[in-house]
Design an enzyme around this catalytic site. Structure first.
Site, short mmCIF file in Angstrom:
data_model
loop_
_atom_site.label_atom_id
_atom_site.label_comp_id
_atom_site.label_asym_id
_atom_site.label_seq_id
_atom_site.Cartn_x
_atom_site.Cartn_y
_atom_site.Cartn_z
N ARG A 58 0.89 -1.18 0.00
CA ARG A 58 0.00 0.00 0.00
C ARG A 58 0.92 1.22 0.00
O ARG A 58 1.71 1.42 0.92
CB ARG A 58 -0.89 0.00 1.24
CG ARG A 58 -1.59 1.33 1.45
CD ARG A 58 -2.68 1.27 2.48
NE ARG A 58 -3.84 0.58 1.95
CZ ARG A 58 -5.06 0.62 2.50
NH1 ARG A 58 -5.27 1.32 3.60
NH2 ARG A 58 -6.06 -0.02 1.95
N HIS A 85 -7.35 0.78 -6.30
CA HIS A 85 -7.53 -0.08 -5.11
C HIS A 85 -8.19 -1.38 -5.58
O HIS A 85 -9.35 -1.67 -5.25
CB HIS A 85 -8.41 0.66 -4.09
CG HIS A 85 -8.39 0.06 -2.72
ND1 HIS A 85 -7.61 -1.03 -2.37
CD2 HIS A 85 -9.07 0.39 -1.58
CE1 HIS A 85 -7.81 -1.33 -1.11
NE2 HIS A 85 -8.69 -0.49 -0.60
N GLN A 88 -10.11 -3.98 -3.26
CA GLN A 88 -11.42 -3.50 -2.82
C GLN A 88 -12.50 -3.81 -3.85
O GLN A 88 -13.58 -4.30 -3.51
CB GLN A 88 -11.36 -1.97 -2.58
CG GLN A 88 -12.66 -1.42 -2.06
CD GLN A 88 -12.99 -1.94 -0.69
OE1 GLN A 88 -12.16 -1.86 0.23
NE2 GLN A 88 -14.18 -2.49 -0.50
N ASP A 172 -17.27 7.01 -1.32
CA ASP A 172 -16.06 6.87 -0.52
C ASP A 172 -15.81 8.21 0.17
O ASP A 172 -16.48 9.21 -0.15
CB ASP A 172 -14.89 6.48 -1.45
CG ASP A 172 -13.60 6.15 -0.72
OD1 ASP A 172 -13.62 5.99 0.52
OD2 ASP A 172 -12.55 6.05 -1.39
N CYS A 212 -16.34 1.41 0.72
CA CYS A 212 -15.16 0.59 1.04
C CYS A 212 -14.77 0.68 2.51
O CYS A 212 -14.07 -0.20 3.01
CB CYS A 212 -13.99 1.00 0.14
SG CYS A 212 -13.43 2.69 0.40
N ARG A 240 -13.39 -8.88 1.69
CA ARG A 240 -11.97 -8.62 1.44
C ARG A 240 -11.17 -9.87 1.79
O ARG A 240 -10.25 -10.27 1.07
CB ARG A 240 -11.48 -7.43 2.29
CG ARG A 240 -12.09 -6.09 1.93
CD ARG A 240 -11.60 -5.59 0.58
NE ARG A 240 -10.16 -5.45 0.53
CZ ARG A 240 -9.45 -4.42 0.99
NH1 ARG A 240 -10.07 -3.39 1.53
NH2 ARG A 240 -8.12 -4.38 0.88
#
Ligand code: CP
Ligand code: NVA
Length: 258
Positions: A58, A85, A88, A172, A212, A240
């Site tokens: 990340r 991402h 996700q 988001d 998310c 996830r």
């Protein structure tokens, strides 16, 4: 796992998933590794990838993870960059499929910031044959370099129109990690882009809501929506774990496991 930004879900899901499959993990951050002292990413990749079977990163710029991957002997998983991402959206598509069946031919509304999660939804729409309706405030439009024009998405000035009759509404945070200095300015610009009951009312009657997480109730989503009957955010977060276990198994064993 290399984390140059904070995480709850990504860290716990990769770590728990790896242990559940009988493996183990090593957790590095910028501050506790030589990455924070300017060791070139290429050198870090060469060294780490001689010692482990998979790497998850990340970080900030997408180019950084791509440089790492270029010098790595083992698969490198994107655990979020400024631009994308993917883990996700794997979980989000799987969650949609669990609740509503195939996403092909469906319509998804993205309400809010043109960020890493939005650009990955766009990649998925192109790949899997569904349509994305995107509504962002003026001044926060999609970057055409990351969203090449095409039939797979449509841009709307009005979030209510973007949500009309869609199968899924998603959003988001207004301020992603790394953009904290813009927080106040964004709070003002994004105020009309809150996913509330009125906006959900514009979507199809059985539309799902996804986020998310982490979420800010009263900003990008009202408490009524995220804690309401159309919200599948807890399944989405749990998934996830499942999709990333599948991804790691696939990257390590390929198609040997059926
Ligand atoms: N959704 C997500 O990636 O959450 P974390 O930042 O907690 O990992
Ligand atoms: N867009 C958010 C996602 C967090 C999981 C961020 O980049 O901070």
């Amino acid at each position: 796992m290399v984390f140059e930004k904070a995480s709850t879900r990504t860290r716990v899901s990769f770590e728990a998933g790896m242990y559940q499959m009988g493996g183990s993990v090593i957790h590095l951050t910028t501050g506790d590794s030589q990455l924070g002292r300017a060791e070139p990413i290429e050198d870090t990749a060469r060294v780490i990838s001689r010692m482990v079977d998979l790497v998850m990163i990340r970080t900030f710029e997408q180019s950084k993870i791509e440089r790492f991957a270029q010098y790595s002997r083992v698969p490198v998983i994107n655990g979020l960059t400024n631009e994308y991402h993917p883990c996700q959206i794997l979980a989000d598509i799987f969650t949609f499929a669990e609740h509503r069946g195939s996403i092909a031919g469906r319509t998804v509304a993205w309400i809010g910031d043109a960020n890493n999660v939005a650009y990955t939804w766009l990649q998925a729409a192109r790949l899997l044959g569904f349509k994305l309706h995107v509504s962002t405030p003026p001044g926060y439009r999609l970057d055409p370099r990351l969203a090449p024009p095409g039939e797979y998405y449509e841009v709307f000035d009005d979030p209510l129109r973007a949500a009309r009759d869609v199968d899924l509404v998603t959003t988001d945070v207004w301020t992603s990690m790394g953009f904290e200095a813009e927080n106040e300015q964004r709070r003002q610009a994004f105020a009309p882009w809150c996913v509330d009951a009125n906006l959900m009312g514009s979507a199809s009657a059985d539309a799902l809501f996804m986020h998310c997480l982490p979420a800010h109730r009263g900003e990008e989503v009202s408490a009524e929506v995220i804690d309401g009957r159309q919200s599948v955010v807890w399944d989405e977060a749990e998934n996830r774990l499942h999709v990333q276990k599948a991804l790691m198994e696939y990257l390590l064993l390929g198609l040997e496991v059926q």
